[in-house]
Design an enzyme around this catalytic site. Structure first.
Site, mmCIF file in Angstrom:
data_model
loop_
_atom_site.group_PDB
_atom_site.id
_atom_site.type_symbol
_atom_site.label_atom_id
_atom_site.label_comp_id
_atom_site.label_asym_id
_atom_site.label_seq_id
_atom_site.Cartn_x
_atom_site.Cartn_y
_atom_site.Cartn_z
ATOM 1 N N GLY A 107 0.604 -1.401 0.512
ATOM 2 C CA GLY A 107 -0.351 0.032 0.139
ATOM 3 C C GLY A 107 0.929 1.433 -0.005
ATOM 4 O O GLY A 107 0.471 2.209 0.564
ATOM 5 N N GLY A 133 -0.260 5.300 -1.655
ATOM 6 C CA GLY A 133 -1.052 5.886 -0.291
ATOM 7 C C GLY A 133 -0.449 7.261 0.412
ATOM 8 O O GLY A 133 0.151 7.149 0.545
ATOM 9 N N GLN A 134 -1.621 7.715 0.704
ATOM 10 C CA GLN A 134 -1.697 8.775 1.750
ATOM 11 C C GLN A 134 -0.147 8.739 3.084
ATOM 12 O O GLN A 134 1.134 8.818 2.898
ATOM 13 C CB GLN A 134 -2.634 9.197 3.035
ATOM 14 C CG GLN A 134 -2.201 10.495 3.601
ATOM 15 C CD GLN A 134 -3.479 11.041 4.799
ATOM 16 O OE1 GLN A 134 -3.923 10.219 5.170
ATOM 17 N NE2 GLN A 134 -3.228 11.806 5.363
ATOM 18 N N ASP A 144 -0.449 -6.875 -5.105
ATOM 19 C CA ASP A 144 -2.230 -6.785 -4.659
ATOM 20 C C ASP A 144 -1.949 -8.127 -3.742
ATOM 21 O O ASP A 144 -1.454 -9.262 -3.364
ATOM 22 C CB ASP A 144 -3.335 -7.678 -5.611
ATOM 23 C CG ASP A 144 -4.177 -8.210 -4.962
ATOM 24 O OD1 ASP A 144 -4.879 -7.729 -4.064
ATOM 25 O OD2 ASP A 144 -5.268 -8.131 -5.823
ATOM 26 N N TYR A 148 -15.497 -0.521 9.193
ATOM 27 C CA TYR A 148 -13.867 -1.030 9.002
ATOM 28 C C TYR A 148 -12.555 -1.072 10.582
ATOM 29 O O TYR A 148 -11.799 -1.740 10.679
ATOM 30 C CB TYR A 148 -12.944 1.229 8.377
ATOM 31 C CG TYR A 148 -12.134 1.527 8.838
ATOM 32 C CD1 TYR A 148 -10.804 0.481 7.916
ATOM 33 C CD2 TYR A 148 -11.505 2.448 9.840
ATOM 34 C CE1 TYR A 148 -9.252 1.685 8.032
ATOM 35 C CE2 TYR A 148 -10.137 2.544 9.652
ATOM 36 C CZ TYR A 148 -9.333 2.534 9.426
ATOM 37 O OH TYR A 148 -7.823 3.044 9.417
ATOM 38 N N ILE A 177 -4.654 10.771 10.722
ATOM 39 C CA ILE A 177 -3.455 11.775 10.083
ATOM 40 C C ILE A 177 -3.338 12.941 8.512
ATOM 41 O O ILE A 177 -4.183 12.896 7.658
ATOM 42 C CB ILE A 177 -2.392 10.473 9.139
ATOM 43 C CG1 ILE A 177 -2.500 9.642 10.207
ATOM 44 C CG2 ILE A 177 -1.357 11.268 8.557
ATOM 45 C CD1 ILE A 177 -2.019 9.949 11.552
HETATM 46 P P1 NAD Z 1 -4.320 4.770 2.031
HETATM 47 O O1 NAD Z 1 -6.111 4.513 1.543
HETATM 48 O O2 NAD Z 1 -4.042 6.563 1.301
HETATM 49 O O3 NAD Z 1 -3.302 4.051 1.027
HETATM 50 C C1 NAD Z 1 -4.029 2.366 0.592
HETATM 51 C C2 NAD Z 1 -2.764 2.331 -0.080
HETATM 52 O O4 NAD Z 1 -2.975 0.560 -0.750
HETATM 53 C C3 NAD Z 1 -4.092 3.080 -1.635
HETATM 54 O O5 NAD Z 1 -2.307 3.049 -2.210
HETATM 55 C C4 NAD Z 1 -4.336 1.898 -2.165
HETATM 56 O O6 NAD Z 1 -3.802 1.518 -3.372
HETATM 57 C C5 NAD Z 1 -3.647 0.621 -1.422
HETATM 58 N N1 NAD Z 1 -4.574 -0.523 -1.113
HETATM 59 C C6 NAD Z 1 -5.975 -1.090 -1.255
HETATM 60 N N2 NAD Z 1 -5.946 -3.050 -1.749
HETATM 61 C C7 NAD Z 1 -4.997 -2.673 -1.905
HETATM 62 C C8 NAD Z 1 -4.493 -4.601 -2.059
HETATM 63 N N3 NAD Z 1 -5.283 -5.218 -2.112
HETATM 64 N N4 NAD Z 1 -3.057 -5.122 -2.727
HETATM 65 C C9 NAD Z 1 -2.314 -3.975 -2.270
HETATM 66 N N5 NAD Z 1 -2.538 -2.839 -2.300
HETATM 67 C C10 NAD Z 1 -3.741 -1.801 -2.117
HETATM 68 O O7 NAD Z 1 -4.173 4.742 3.504
HETATM 69 P P2 NAD Z 1 -3.663 4.962 4.881
HETATM 70 O O8 NAD Z 1 -4.002 6.701 5.094
HETATM 71 O O9 NAD Z 1 -1.771 6.036 3.373
HETATM 72 O O10 NAD Z 1 -3.448 4.108 5.091
HETATM 73 C C11 NAD Z 1 -1.893 3.278 5.864
HETATM 74 C C12 NAD Z 1 -2.380 2.436 7.045
HETATM 75 O O11 NAD Z 1 -2.810 3.103 8.163
HETATM 76 C C13 NAD Z 1 -3.768 1.650 6.612
HETATM 77 O O12 NAD Z 1 -3.841 0.293 7.838
HETATM 78 C C14 NAD Z 1 -5.804 2.366 7.639
HETATM 79 O O13 NAD Z 1 -6.502 1.653 8.080
HETATM 80 C C15 NAD Z 1 -3.840 3.031 8.600
HETATM 81 N N6 NAD Z 1 -4.950 4.362 9.216
HETATM 82 C C16 NAD Z 1 -4.473 5.284 8.660
HETATM 83 C C17 NAD Z 1 -5.124 6.851 8.895
HETATM 84 C C18 NAD Z 1 -5.320 8.003 8.476
HETATM 85 O O14 NAD Z 1 -5.869 8.305 8.943
HETATM 86 N N7 NAD Z 1 -4.394 7.854 7.376
HETATM 87 C C19 NAD Z 1 -5.531 6.645 10.622
HETATM 88 C C20 NAD Z 1 -5.704 5.099 11.114
HETATM 89 C C21 NAD Z 1 -4.884 4.221 10.863
HETATM 90 N N1 SER Z 2 -8.074 8.515 9.256
HETATM 91 C C1 SER Z 2 -8.994 7.399 9.323
HETATM 92 C C2 SER Z 2 -10.420 7.120 8.671
HETATM 93 O O1 SER Z 2 -10.851 7.965 8.748
HETATM 94 C C3 SER Z 2 -8.626 6.259 10.625
HETATM 95 O O2 SER Z 2 -8.359 5.087 10.939
HETATM 96 O O3 SER Z 2 -10.756 5.867 8.048
#
Ligand code: NAD
Ligand code: SER
Length: 324
Positions: A9, A12-13, A54, A144, A174
């Site tokens: 992943g 992602g962000q 994937d 989720y 975040i």
């Molecule tokens: P995001 O949605 O920005 O990125 C997730 C990435 O996963 C994407 O680039 C997507 O293409 C990829 N993805 C989706 N399905 C996939 C698959 N089957 N195989 C491979 N890649 C796949 O998420 P993020 O914000 O970067 O979050 C990263 C982690 O941090 C996650 O576990 C999320 O639950 C956790 N998290 C994030 C936040 C936040 O505020 N950003 C808060 C709490 C927890």
């Molecule tokens: N930033 C995330 C969401 O809103 C928290 O896990 O889903």
């Protein structure tokens, strides 16, 4: 010593910035960025290896670990809260089966350590809302949140049953300025800065007084890396560390932006994400992270606002932000 890192992943962000931070520590060629989406390649392939992966394809995860001699994994691939409510089956499959595929492949191929983040979404309306304790009731009402509770528990099971080293934090929302968030409830707290710079106004999908824990990306990266590198002997918890920086409402962020952009305007039009936000904590007790691996955040709301407006403003002036 861990020397070869796989990031799932990575587009992602969090992954797009964590990959750069990891490359600065481990060397560009030693951090293999992977994602389901080809779009991720443009963001992260310039400085080091990128491969499509994937996490639902367990054989491919295993082959990737073998091919690159991976001994550390940051498993970030997931479906977030708002998209999860639209596509519950997808969230269940990717968040749970995807994590198990990574854990199984890691176990069978000698991976020494995994970082798999959880979320404040593990909490629900029956959890204390203020200063939410580390070890408390986990009865989330979102799909989720349910998947994140299960991931925490699966991680603990693999630690206890197979002796694996799996670590994770419950991130708050975040906030960052490099990659837009991927469909969460806290996304408003990023979009508000882009719209402030671009339009001078923002329509918020949460009510003005919705208090949620948030964190700026530099603190998120620091916390992630510090836990990954912490001495295992010091850790009492493992997959489920509470993590906090500051708590804010949309009105707080609006007022903070107004200090630097006095003409900024906000309106409120709550949608289905309000119910999700209402089920999450107001503030979080992260004293276990502070005690067990010296966690301490650096950014408060105003320091973050100043930096967000500066970075996004400069990019906008250079014509690098068109649509978001
Ligand atoms: P995001 O949605 O920005 O990125 C997730 C990435 O996963 C994407 O680039 C997507 O293409 C990829 N993805 C989706 N399905 C996939 C698959 N089957 N195989 C491979 N890649 C796949 O998420 P993020 O914000 O970067 O979050 C990263 C982690 O941090 C996650 O576990 C999320 O639950 C956790 N998290 C994030 C936040 C936040 O505020 N950003 C808060 C709490 C927890
Ligand atoms: N930033 C995330 C969401 O809103 C928290 O896990 O889903």
């Amino acid at each position: 010593m861990i020397s070869r890192i796989l990031v799932t992943g990575a587009g992602g962000q969090i992954g797009s910035e964590l990959t750069c931070a990891l490359r600065a520590i481990y060397g560009n060629d030693n951090v293999i960025a992977t994602d389901l989406s080809e779009n991720a390649r443009a963001k992260i392939a310039a400085d080091g290896p990128f491969e499509l992966l994937d996490v639902m394809q367990k054989n491919n995860v295993e082959a990737m670990i073998k091919k690159h001699g991976i001994d550390g994994i940051f498993h970030l691939a997931a479906i977030l809260s708002a998209v999860g409510e639209q596509k519950p089956n997808l969230a269940w499959n990717i968040n749970i089966q995807g994590a198990m595929n990574v854990f199984d492949a890691a176990r069978d191929n000698g991976v020494k350590r995994i970082f798999a983040p959880s979320s404040m979404a593990v909490f629900g309306p029956t959890t204390p809302f203020d200063n939410t304790p580390q070890d408390t009731i986990l009865q989330p009402t979102t799909i989720y949140g349910m998947t994140k509770v299960i991931d925490e528990l699966i991680g603990k099971y693999y630690i206890q049953r197979y002796g694996m080293d799996i670590r994770g934090v419950r991130y708050p929302g975040i906030i960052s300025n490099a990659t837009l968030p991927g469909g969460g409830t806290t996304d408003y707290a990023v979009q508000i800065y882009y719209d402030a710079v671009k339009y001078g106004k923002y329509e918020c999908f949460l009510k003005e007084d919705t208090m949620l824990p948030m964190m700026y990306m530099p603190d998120c990266l620091k916390g992630t890396l510090d836990l990954f590198h912490a001495k295992r002997e010091r850790l009492i918890h493992n997959t489920d560390f509470n993590l906090a920086a500051f708590s804010v409402t949309p009105k707080d962020i609006y007022m903070s932006i107004k200090k630097y952009m006095p003409d900024f305007e906000i309106t409120y039009k709550p949608d289905f994400r309000q119910a999700i936000a209402d089920s999450w904590p107001n503030s979080i007790d992260d004293s276990s992270a502070r005690a067990e691996w010296d966690w301490k955040p650096s950014f408060d709301l105003d320091a973050m606002t100043l930096d967000m407006l500066k970075v996004i403003g400069e990019r906008y002036k250079r014509g690098l932000i068109v649509n978001c």
